[in-house]
Design a protein around this motif. Structure first.
Motif, mmCIF file in Angstrom:
data_model
loop_
_atom_site.group_PDB
_atom_site.id
_atom_site.type_symbol
_atom_site.label_atom_id
_atom_site.label_comp_id
_atom_site.label_asym_id
_atom_site.label_seq_id
_atom_site.Cartn_x
_atom_site.Cartn_y
_atom_site.Cartn_z
ATOM 1 N N GLU A 1 -43.134 1.498 100.906
ATOM 2 C CA GLU A 1 -43.660 1.004 102.169
ATOM 3 C C GLU A 1 -44.267 -0.397 102.059
ATOM 4 O OE1 GLU A 1 -47.904 3.375 101.783
ATOM 5 O OE2 GLU A 1 -46.536 3.821 103.421
ATOM 6 N N ASP A 2 -44.583 -0.746 100.801
ATOM 7 C CA ASP A 2 -45.144 -2.090 100.619
ATOM 8 C C ASP A 2 -44.068 -3.123 100.342
ATOM 9 O OD1 ASP A 2 -44.360 -1.285 98.144
ATOM 10 O OD2 ASP A 2 -46.293 -1.617 97.155
ATOM 11 N N GLY A 3 -42.776 -2.716 100.462
ATOM 12 C CA GLY A 3 -41.683 -3.641 100.257
ATOM 13 C C GLY A 3 -41.344 -3.871 98.787
ATOM 14 N N GLN A 4 -41.827 -3.003 97.927
ATOM 15 C CA GLN A 4 -41.514 -3.107 96.509
ATOM 16 C C GLN A 4 -40.636 -1.922 96.087
ATOM 17 O OE1 GLN A 4 -42.478 -5.718 94.605
ATOM 18 N NE2 GLN A 4 -43.405 -6.608 96.470
ATOM 19 N N TRP A 5 -39.860 -2.169 95.057
ATOM 20 C CA TRP A 5 -39.058 -1.071 94.503
ATOM 21 C C TRP A 5 -39.917 -0.242 93.568
ATOM 22 C CZ3 TRP A 5 -34.532 -0.055 96.591
ATOM 23 C CH2 TRP A 5 -33.838 -1.046 97.248
ATOM 24 N N ASP A 6 -39.681 1.058 93.570
ATOM 25 C CA ASP A 6 -40.537 1.956 92.764
ATOM 26 C C ASP A 6 -40.300 1.807 91.259
ATOM 27 O OD1 ASP A 6 -38.026 3.021 92.760
ATOM 28 O OD2 ASP A 6 -38.669 5.129 92.880
ATOM 29 N N GLU A 7 -39.177 1.251 90.839
ATOM 30 C CA GLU A 7 -38.878 1.073 89.418
ATOM 31 C C GLU A 7 -38.326 -0.325 89.197
ATOM 32 O OE1 GLU A 7 -39.509 3.107 87.002
ATOM 33 O OE2 GLU A 7 -39.865 5.008 88.047
ATOM 34 N N THR A 8 -38.497 -0.791 88.012
ATOM 35 C CA THR A 8 -37.903 -2.077 87.680
ATOM 36 C C THR A 8 -36.390 -1.923 87.572
ATOM 37 O OG1 THR A 8 -38.156 -1.654 85.323
ATOM 38 C CG2 THR A 8 -39.948 -2.833 86.429
ATOM 39 N N VAL A 9 -35.708 -3.008 87.736
ATOM 40 C CA VAL A 9 -34.249 -2.969 87.694
ATOM 41 C C VAL A 9 -33.805 -2.638 86.262
ATOM 42 C CG1 VAL A 9 -32.122 -4.254 88.051
ATOM 43 C CG2 VAL A 9 -34.094 -4.643 89.554
ATOM 44 N N PRO A 10 -32.990 -1.576 86.064
ATOM 45 C CA PRO A 10 -32.507 -1.235 84.712
ATOM 46 C C PRO A 10 -31.474 -2.259 84.227
ATOM 47 C CG PRO A 10 -31.398 0.120 86.319
ATOM 48 C CD PRO A 10 -32.407 -0.691 87.098
ATOM 49 N N PHE A 11 -31.151 -2.155 82.964
ATOM 50 C CA PHE A 11 -30.114 -3.044 82.430
ATOM 51 C C PHE A 11 -29.075 -2.200 81.691
ATOM 52 C CE2 PHE A 11 -33.298 -2.673 79.174
ATOM 53 C CZ PHE A 11 -32.587 -2.554 77.997
ATOM 54 N N CYS A 12 -27.918 -2.757 81.483
ATOM 55 C CA CYS A 12 -26.800 -2.066 80.814
ATOM 56 C C CYS A 12 -26.641 -2.633 79.397
ATOM 57 C CB CYS A 12 -25.504 -2.248 81.590
ATOM 58 S SG CYS A 12 -25.490 -1.451 83.204
ATOM 59 N N ARG A 13 -26.773 -1.763 78.458
ATOM 60 C CA ARG A 13 -26.580 -2.190 77.066
ATOM 61 C C ARG A 13 -25.278 -1.580 76.544
ATOM 62 N NH1 ARG A 13 -27.655 1.697 73.356
ATOM 63 N NH2 ARG A 13 -28.999 3.461 73.930
ATOM 64 N N PRO A 14 -24.709 -2.258 75.605
ATOM 65 C CA PRO A 14 -23.447 -1.714 75.058
ATOM 66 C C PRO A 14 -23.644 -0.296 74.513
ATOM 67 C CG PRO A 14 -23.826 -3.952 74.288
ATOM 68 C CD PRO A 14 -25.094 -3.526 74.962
ATOM 69 N N LYS A 15 -22.653 0.533 74.817
ATOM 70 C CA LYS A 15 -22.697 1.921 74.335
ATOM 71 C C LYS A 15 -21.905 2.019 73.026
ATOM 72 C CE LYS A 15 -21.964 5.154 77.310
ATOM 73 N NZ LYS A 15 -21.237 6.061 78.227
ATOM 74 N N GLY A 16 -22.402 2.796 71.992
ATOM 75 C CA GLY A 16 -21.713 2.967 70.710
ATOM 76 C C GLY A 16 -21.870 4.382 70.181
ATOM 77 N N CYS A 17 -21.402 4.591 68.925
ATOM 78 C CA CYS A 17 -21.475 5.906 68.263
ATOM 79 C C CYS A 17 -22.434 5.833 67.093
ATOM 80 C CB CYS A 17 -20.096 6.342 67.769
ATOM 81 S SG CYS A 17 -18.879 6.550 69.075
ATOM 82 N N LYS A 18 -23.113 6.926 66.886
ATOM 83 C CA LYS A 18 -24.009 7.024 65.743
ATOM 84 C C LYS A 18 -23.193 7.254 64.467
ATOM 85 C CE LYS A 18 -28.059 8.733 68.237
ATOM 86 N NZ LYS A 18 -27.609 8.358 69.560
ATOM 87 N N SER A 19 -23.879 7.276 63.332
ATOM 88 C CA SER A 19 -23.199 7.464 62.048
ATOM 89 C C SER A 19 -22.421 8.781 62.044
ATOM 90 C CB SER A 19 -24.214 7.463 60.903
ATOM 91 O OG SER A 19 -24.878 6.223 60.846
ATOM 92 N N PRO A 20 -21.198 8.771 61.579
ATOM 93 C CA PRO A 20 -20.383 10.000 61.579
ATOM 94 C C PRO A 20 -20.890 10.986 60.523
ATOM 95 C CG PRO A 20 -19.229 8.270 60.419
ATOM 96 C CD PRO A 20 -20.464 7.629 61.004
ATOM 97 N N PRO A 21 -20.460 12.254 60.617
ATOM 98 C CA PRO A 21 -20.879 13.243 59.612
ATOM 99 C C PRO A 21 -20.366 12.868 58.217
ATOM 100 C CG PRO A 21 -19.854 14.290 61.525
ATOM 101 C CD PRO A 21 -19.598 12.823 61.654
ATOM 102 N N LEU A 22 -21.040 13.384 57.221
ATOM 103 C CA LEU A 22 -20.655 13.139 55.835
ATOM 104 C C LEU A 22 -19.953 14.368 55.269
ATOM 105 C CD1 LEU A 22 -23.937 11.414 54.649
ATOM 106 C CD2 LEU A 22 -21.917 10.381 55.670
#
Length: 542
Positions: free
Chosen positions: A73-94
């Motif tokens: 109601e005060d003209g502000q967004w309730d959260e800050t704008v998110p950002f997109c970071r590159p998506k990857g895979c964690k270390s595979p099983p051994l």
């Protein structure tokens, strides 16, 4: 106002608006008020209090922050704008006994650990699972990245095809896609049996199949599994030589270091045999080399023909040798087998002289020995006892000749038969006269032996019960015989009557009395073996 109107324009209540959102890099913003068919989000759209927008990331990127924002109601967004970071895979099983390498650089990026998974299509998501498959929560590989699993030296992936490497790829959803399995030690096939030899285990890198395999239906015949690094030793029987290395090793390609070793018979080259020649030579004239074979243990003899004797120039003329014998040895060489301690110098000296080994010689045989219980019959040809002379043997009465009755003086001065013997004649089945039994029982009977007989119980001898083993191998006739003993007619008193006309051994008679009288005892009596009656009944008044 004086004109009855309100001054100015009628105020309008407008909703509080929020600033238009700038889409994040590699992302987009859309209004949740827009229908699916409406135009896409643009900055001209007025967003008022209560309006909501959703932030989405492009493929391969992951949203960091709240995905839905609301205008307050005060003209502000309730959260800050998110950002997109590159998506990857964690270390595979051994996996055990394996490691992971970069597909492009071939550099090991993850070392092996004790955790491994048996033939599994795995997907690794962002969150760590309860088994602790990952070393870190950080994303370390971009999507599209390929890694390669490899096994340590001596190990191979345990699945169909048993390839040396497996690849996995980081997918857009942050999961690894690919197949992996445990690394098992390389096995070599069970060695084939070695004909004329044996195979022994040289080291301890071979284990029982039951300890390694759950399914024992295809267990090798020796019950062992030969793993990478196993060594076996090949050995041959005496008289055989191994072709190929004696020690084989199980290599990392699952094969033995040498294809096949074999045991071949040790063979001696005939060309290295002294006196061997396709045509006679002056040295071998009037002699012959007889070759029994050219494998280990085989013999080759050089002998002289009839009327000649082996003469060696380095020995005295009185010294005699019947033949020269070579034997094929384990090292593939021919060695003189006779008891001549002169080595190779012996044959060298013979070859240097060029003198024929076989010289004319008239052999004589020693005086023949008379056999026990026999004698020799001579004629004019046997007086000199030279080669070709013959003597005849004859046995005395009651003896028979064994082997041969003629012996000939042979080349070399030896009799063809020098062990002729005269053995006593044997008599086989002896006679068995009626009602007799043999007194002197023996296992065998020879010429001159006597057999003594006696009569059985209730019989008496008439004549001599004797038989003799004759020179013909038969028994003489037994002149005596055994007949039944007679008890004579029993006495008769007081008018008794005897019923029965024979009074020999085991015969019976019956006593009968006239009227008014009776038999005093049992009326039947028997002739006994001692010639007496079993009773003496009479008649007495009733």
């Amino acid at each position: 106002m004086a004109n009855g109107k309100w001054s100015g324009e009628i105020p309008v209540c407008e909703g509080k608006t929020c600033e238009a959102l700038e889409p994040p890099a590699n992302g987009r913003v859309r209004s949740l008020l827009l229908e699916s068919g409406d135009a896409q989000w643009n900055e001209s759209i007025v967003l008022q209090y209560g309006h909501q927008v959703e932030v989405e990331c492009d493929v391969g990127f992951q949203l960091e922050g709240a995905s839905i924002l609301t205008c307050l109601e005060d003209g502000q967004w309730d959260e800050t704008v998110p950002f997109c970071r590159p998506k990857g895979c964690k270390s595979p099983p051994l996996i055990s006994h394996g490691f992971v390498t970069d597909s492009h650089t071939n550099i090991s990026v993850i070392n092996s650990t004790s955790n491994y998974y048996n033939r599994k299509i795995f997907s690794v998501y962002d969150d760590r699972n309860s088994e602790g498959e990952y070393e870190t929560d950080e994303v370390v590989y971009d999507f599209g990245k390929q890694l390669t699993y490899k096994c340590e030296t001596g190990y191979i992936f345990h699945h169909e095809g048993e390839s040396s490497e497996l690849q996995i790829t980081c997918e857009e959803n942050g999961a690894w896609k690919g197949e992996t399995t445990e690394c098992v030690m390389i096995e070599c096939p069970t060695p084939l049996p070695l004909e004329h030899g044996k195979v022994t285990i040289r080291n301890s890198n071979s284990v029982a199949a039951s300890d390694r395999r759950q399914n024992t239906s295809n267990v090798p015949h020796d019950g062992l599994v030969y793993l990478y690094g196993s060594e076996i030793e090949m050995g041959c029987e005496v008289g055989y030589r191994l072709t190929g290395p004696s020690i084989l090793e199980c290599m990392e390609n699952g094969k033995w270091s040498f294809r096949e070793s074999q045991c071949e018979r040790v063979k001696c080259n005939l060309s290295t045999l002294v006196l061997y020649s396709d045509a006679p030579t002056p040295i071998t004239e009037n002699g012959s080399l007889n070759i029994g074979g050219n494998f280990y243990g085989d013999l080759a003899d050089f002998t002289c023909k009839s009327g000649y004797r082996l003469t060696l120039p380095m020995f005295a003329s009185s010294w005699s040798l019947m033949k020269l014998t070579w034997t094929c040895q384990l090292n593939g060489s021919w060695v003189l087998f006779n008891n001549i301690d002169t080595g190779s110098e012996f044959m060298d000296s013979i070859l240097k002289t060029g003198q024929a080994l076989c010289q004319p010689f008239q052999y004589k045989c020693p005086e023949p020995k008379e056999p026990d219980n026999g004698y020799i019959l001579r004629d004019e040809s046997s007086k000199n006892l030279t080669v070709g002379s013959t003597v005849k043997f004859k046995c005395r009465l009651g003896y028979i000749l064994h082997v041969s009755n003629i012996s000939t003086c042979q080349d070399g001065g030896q009799w063809s038969y020098d062990n002729t013997t005269c053995a006593p004649v044997q008599c086989q089945s002896h006679p068995a006269p009626y009602h007799t039994e043999l007194v002197n029982v023996a296992k065998e009977y020879v010429y001159g032996n006597m057999l003594n007989y006696r009569c059985k119980e209730g019989y008496q001898a008439f004549g001599v019960l004797v038989s003799r083993c004759l020179a013909t191998g038969k028994w003489s006739r037994v002149r005596g015989k055994c007949t039944r003993i007679s008890c004579g007619k029993p006495p008769v008193r007081n008018g008794a009557i005897i019923l029965g006309a024979s009074y020999l051994y085991q015969d019976q008679v019956v006593y009968s009395c006239p009227p008014g009288m009776k038999v005093s005892s049992h009326p039947v009596i028997t002739c006994l073996s001692d010639g007496t009656w079993s009773g003496n009944p009479t008649c007495e008044k009733v």
